[in-house]
Design an enzyme around this catalytic site. Structure first.
Site, PDB file in Angstrom:
ATOM      1  CB  SER A 101      -0.856  -0.018   1.271  1.00  0.00           C
ATOM      2  OG  SER A 101      -1.401   1.256   1.526  1.00  0.00           O
ATOM      3  CE1 TYR A 150      -3.500  -2.259   5.755  1.00  0.00           C
ATOM      4  CE2 TYR A 150      -3.055   0.084   5.421  1.00  0.00           C
ATOM      5  CZ  TYR A 150      -3.341  -1.172   4.912  1.00  0.00           C
ATOM      6  OH  TYR A 150      -3.460  -1.333   3.557  1.00  0.00           O
ATOM      7  CE  LYS A 187      -1.249  -4.330   3.574  1.00  0.00           C
ATOM      8  NZ  LYS A 187      -1.577  -5.621   2.949  1.00  0.00           N
TER       9      LYS A 187
HETATM   10  N1  UFG Z   1     -12.542  11.460   3.529  1.00  0.00           N
HETATM   11  C1  UFG Z   1     -13.556  12.314   3.939  1.00  0.00           C
HETATM   12  N2  UFG Z   1     -14.683  11.775   4.489  1.00  0.00           N
HETATM   13  C2  UFG Z   1     -14.836  10.427   4.653  1.00  0.00           C
HETATM   14  C3  UFG Z   1     -13.803   9.573   4.229  1.00  0.00           C
HETATM   15  C4  UFG Z   1     -12.662  10.120   3.677  1.00  0.00           C
HETATM   16  O1  UFG Z   1     -13.448  13.546   3.813  1.00  0.00           O
HETATM   17  O2  UFG Z   1     -15.873  10.001   5.178  1.00  0.00           O
HETATM   18  C5  UFG Z   1     -11.341  12.030   2.887  1.00  0.00           C
HETATM   19  C6  UFG Z   1     -10.063  11.778   3.670  1.00  0.00           C
HETATM   20  O3  UFG Z   1      -9.866  12.778   4.647  1.00  0.00           O
HETATM   21  C7  UFG Z   1      -9.017  11.780   2.564  1.00  0.00           C
HETATM   22  C8  UFG Z   1      -9.772  11.210   1.359  1.00  0.00           C
HETATM   23  O4  UFG Z   1     -11.152  11.393   1.654  1.00  0.00           O
HETATM   24  O5  UFG Z   1      -8.640  13.100   2.253  1.00  0.00           O
HETATM   25  C9  UFG Z   1      -9.510   9.742   1.119  1.00  0.00           C
HETATM   26  O6  UFG Z   1      -9.763   9.009   2.315  1.00  0.00           O
HETATM   27  P1  UFG Z   1      -9.869   7.418   2.330  1.00  0.00           P
HETATM   28  O7  UFG Z   1     -10.202   7.016   3.725  1.00  0.00           O
HETATM   29  O8  UFG Z   1     -10.772   6.948   1.250  1.00  0.00           O
HETATM   30  O9  UFG Z   1      -8.403   6.944   1.928  1.00  0.00           O
HETATM   31  P2  UFG Z   1      -6.994   7.233   2.625  1.00  0.00           P
HETATM   32  O10 UFG Z   1      -6.152   7.885   1.600  1.00  0.00           O
HETATM   33  O11 UFG Z   1      -7.135   7.899   3.919  1.00  0.00           O
HETATM   34  O12 UFG Z   1      -6.523   5.750   2.961  1.00  0.00           O
HETATM   35  C10 UFG Z   1      -6.304   4.849   1.923  1.00  0.00           C
HETATM   36  C11 UFG Z   1      -6.548   3.409   2.384  1.00  0.00           C
HETATM   37  C12 UFG Z   1      -5.496   3.012   3.364  1.00  0.00           C
HETATM   38  C13 UFG Z   1      -4.128   3.328   2.871  1.00  0.00           C
HETATM   39  C14 UFG Z   1      -4.037   4.777   2.465  1.00  0.00           C
HETATM   40  C15 UFG Z   1      -2.698   5.162   1.940  1.00  0.00           C
HETATM   41  O13 UFG Z   1      -7.808   3.274   2.989  1.00  0.00           O
HETATM   42  O14 UFG Z   1      -5.581   1.617   3.561  1.00  0.00           O
HETATM   43  O15 UFG Z   1      -5.017   5.025   1.468  1.00  0.00           O
HETATM   44  O16 UFG Z   1      -2.454   4.514   0.756  1.00  0.00           O
HETATM   45  F1  UFG Z   1      -3.246   3.080   3.846  1.00  0.00           F
END
Ligand code: UFG
Length: 337
Positions: free
Chosen positions: A125, A149, A153
């Site tokens: 990841s 997590y 990885k």
């Molecule tokens: N976000 C919101 N509201 C929500 C969910 C997410 O505003 O309800 C925003 C987050 O703040 C972020 C973006 O949307 O700016 C993406 O968030 P995600 O949770 O979809 O994804 P992340 O980038 O935080 O995390 C993902 C995977 C992880 C991994 C990470 C880094 O879920 O497993 O990418 O690669 F570790």
């Protein structure tokens, strides 16, 4: 027939990769314990592919079971998806993550060693880059995990590197995924989160279908063009094709590699909201909330190494990702039942 074992093959990325492998002429075998997936996916995979699905129920840490499958099907390579992946949960229950993700990898490699199957593709990841100093992110960036997590990885990548160093018969392809979203174009399989989705796209989809009232946007004061977080969203079908390219390369060239699988461009939360509303024809109400602890401002890949080594690049757009996610969500409002 070249058999490929997919640990966690009934999950979101595993099930889409299953179909891409069938299409490429491989014969995948699914191993899953359904701890974060649903057995109903098997009938859908059969419906789409038109062939019976080879599958076994069980734990990737069951060495005798995995060894038996590797020998029974004379498996050429393993794609190891089976792992827990919720960042927040890993902070609350680190031992659950170390046990499942690290012990699972250890036992899998022991079973592979015993069976003499030494070709492995690993689901890593972009989380291994932590909060990067700059974007786009290349594979040469330092690894720094920021959650249990992410730690699992990094440790699994190190376990693979150790095996490659110890035994020249091993080959591995490490795939660092950015943000997988979307669903199969049939609308029959897709992401099926249990409980409240942590990730953006499934949450937005549930708002659009009316299961949730509004999206909480975690912060609009980041140093990005519109202030919301920027991520490299990649269509899960592109990601699945990346696995096919990785296996082709691993089995043909017999060399190991670590590559980013991303598109190379970032989209903000507000861009995703607008694209989803356009694709679904439904409003996506939202409210701006404080930042989510642990989130970073921006994260997107330099995907050029995957293109060079695997001959693969992502081709689907954000509009495609939203349209396919909506097709799945609207045809299956409660997911697999
Ligand atoms: N976000 C919101 N509201 C929500 C969910 C997410 O505003 O309800 C925003 C987050 O703040 C972020 C973006 O949307 O700016 C993406 O968030 P995600 O949770 O979809 O994804 P992340 O980038 O935080 O995390 C993902 C995977 C992880 C991994 C990470 C880094 O879920 O497993 O990418 O690669 F570790």
């Amino acid at each position: 027939m070249t058999h490929i074992l997919l640990t966690g093959g009934a999950g979101y990325i595993g099930s889409h990769t299953y179909l891409a492998l069938v299409q490429a002429g491989y014969r995948p075998v699914i191993l899953d314990d359904y701890s974060n997936s649903h057995p109903a996916v098997l009938a859908r995979l059969q419906q789409i592919s038109g062939q019976p699905v080879l599958h076994a129920r069980g734990d990737v840490a069951d060495v005798a079971l995995v060894r038996g499958l590797l020998e029974q099907y004379q498996v050429a390579a393993v794609v190891h998806f089976a792992a827990f992946k919720a960042v927040g949960e890993s902070v609350e229950q680190p031992l659950k993550y170390f046990d499942n993700n690290i012990t699972g990898m250890l036992r899998l490699m022991q079973a592979m060693e015993q069976a003499g199957c030494r070709r492995l593709v690993f689901s890593s990841s972009a989380t291994v880059y932590g909060d990067p100093d700059s974007v786009p992110i290349t594979e040469a960036f330092p690894l720094r995990h920021s959650s249990p997590y992410g730690c699992t990885k990094v440790v699994c990548e190190e376990m693979i590197a150790s095996m490659l160093g110890a035994n020249p018969a091993w080959r591995a392809g490490v795939l660092r995924y950015f943000n997988p979203v979307g669903a199969h174009a049939s609308g029959l399989i897709g992401e099926n989160p249990q409980g409240v989705p942590n990730n953006l796209m499934p949450y937005v989809a549930q708002v659009a279908i009316g299961r949730r009232q509004h999206l909480n946007i975690w912060g609009d004061d980041y140093p990005t063009p519109d202030g919301t977080g920027l991520r490299d969203y990649i269509h899960v079908a592109d990601l699945a094709e990346g696995h096919v390219a990785a296996l082709d390369t691993l089995l043909r060239d017999q060399r190991s590699f670590t590559v980013n699988l991303g598109t190379g461009r970032g989209h903000s939360v507000l861009e995703v909201v607008a694209a989803f509303a356009a694709a679904s024809g439904r409003p996506v109400p939202y409210q701006i909330c404080p930042r989510r602890p642990g989130d970073i401002a921006q994260c997107y890949a330099d995907p050029s190494l995957a293109r060079e080594l695997l001959g693969w690049r992502a081709s689907r757009t954000l509009a495609d990702m939203c349209a396919d996610s909506w097709r799945w969500q609207s045809a299956n409002p409660e997911g697999y039942v």
